[in-house]
Design an enzyme around this catalytic site. Sequence first.
Site, PDB file in Angstrom:
ATOM      1  CG  ASP A 149      -0.187   0.074   2.542  1.00 29.54           C
ATOM      2  OD1 ASP A 149       0.815  -0.657   2.695  1.00 29.54           O
ATOM      3  OD2 ASP A 149      -0.587   0.855   3.423  1.00 29.54           O
ATOM      4  CD  GLU A 207       4.299   0.512   6.932  1.00 31.29           C
ATOM      5  OE1 GLU A 207       5.131   0.763   7.818  1.00 31.29           O
ATOM      6  OE2 GLU A 207       3.900   1.402   6.134  1.00 31.29           O
TER       7      GLU A 207
HETATM    8 ZN   LIG Z   1       6.889   2.093   4.014  1.00 35.91          ZN
END
Ligand SMILES: [Zn+2]
Length: 437
Positions: A108, A203
Amino acid sequence: MKSLVASVLCLFLFAIGQAQSTLKPPTESAMDRFLRYVKIDTQSQEDQTTTPSTRKQLNLANLLAKELTALGAQNVRVSEFGIVYAMVQGNLPDNSKVPVVGFIAHMDTSPAVSGENVNAIIHLNYQGGNIVLPKDPSLVITPAKNPELKGMIGDDIITADGTTLLGSDDKAGVAEIMTMIDTLRQNPQLKHGNIAIAFTPDEEVGTGIEKFDVNGFGAKVAYTVDGGELGEISDETWSARTATVTFQGKSTHPGSAKGIMVNAMYALGDYLGRFPKDMLPETTEKRVGFVHPYAGVADVEQSNVKILLRDFDLSGLNAKEKMLRDMVAQTAAKFPDVKITIEVKENYQNMKEVLKNYPDLVNNAMEAAKRAGLKPFMKPIRGGTDGARLTFRNLPTPNLFTGGSNFHGKLEFNSRRGLEKSTETLINLVQIFAEKS
Ligand SMILES: [Zn+2]
């Protein structure tokens, strides 16, 4: 005698050639791979109840699963949470003698800046000076703000066009891991044990790693490939807590409030005034921790403030918590009618507390970077990492560089050499684990 010298020289040159230039190139360069991945929008979103937080992250997850299979990886799967797992089989007589090393990168990109229609610009043969982003000339990458540019003369620098982020964080890590696998497959003479691979969603919103299946992953130790400039290795993160201080007053109609109303906001104001100016995010850097009031409510009946506590050392963190509690006592003494309470929660701990017991992890990474011709250096992370969370779930996981800079913004960049040298370091690293076992 002369011929002996000649043949020794010949052997020597052969050895150097073996080490450096006889590698068969991967089927796709790290650069080309990276440029393909950044075109796929994988922006994650805060405050969602599902993982992945955005369905579009699955587009990259499914593509990577397909490509991993094509590169000969085994047990390739995309979990219900959009995490891609795979195992690259070792090529040693007995792979079980080498610890399974894991490599993890996140798919992401930051919710802070759009990652849609990323149009990567390649600034060929950089000759120093400012880099202006074509679609927004007010956006300029300068050597003054990015001293690493001084070491990038002659390199091909990759930026976005000024309308989006680049997504080097962390598609550089993804591309580098994939190119490592590709290169190892092209060069069976490079000996390595089993390698576990994972690409994770979310993340940037901090939720993807909660769904990570450590046992299913199958690695003994791992690295996140999610760091910054070439050579940067991190085995330290903050130890982090959050405090909530609540001020209970008494609200009543202001027309008849005399002798009854207790306005909690004045106690809140007094408390905020006690924060030491030299202990804030805006006044600290490097290894110095901070306290940071970052959100709150100001109301007559009840006011509150939320505060981040950050320090690399637990003793420093404890001292900061004590200070916040002492400040509560001081404010309470001044506002006896306001009931003040403080609640402190543990967020995460410095992964160094665990990683100090696994010195080989960092030593091998340093050696791998040196063999790639880099000067490795340790950099503590003023934040948390997915690796820190995994480290406390029995998977020791320091963080490795990707060559990228200026994450989460439109000024983000990486370079051809950044991608290639990071990949080379990963290839060296798996061989070092095999050599040492
Ligand atoms: Zn990163």
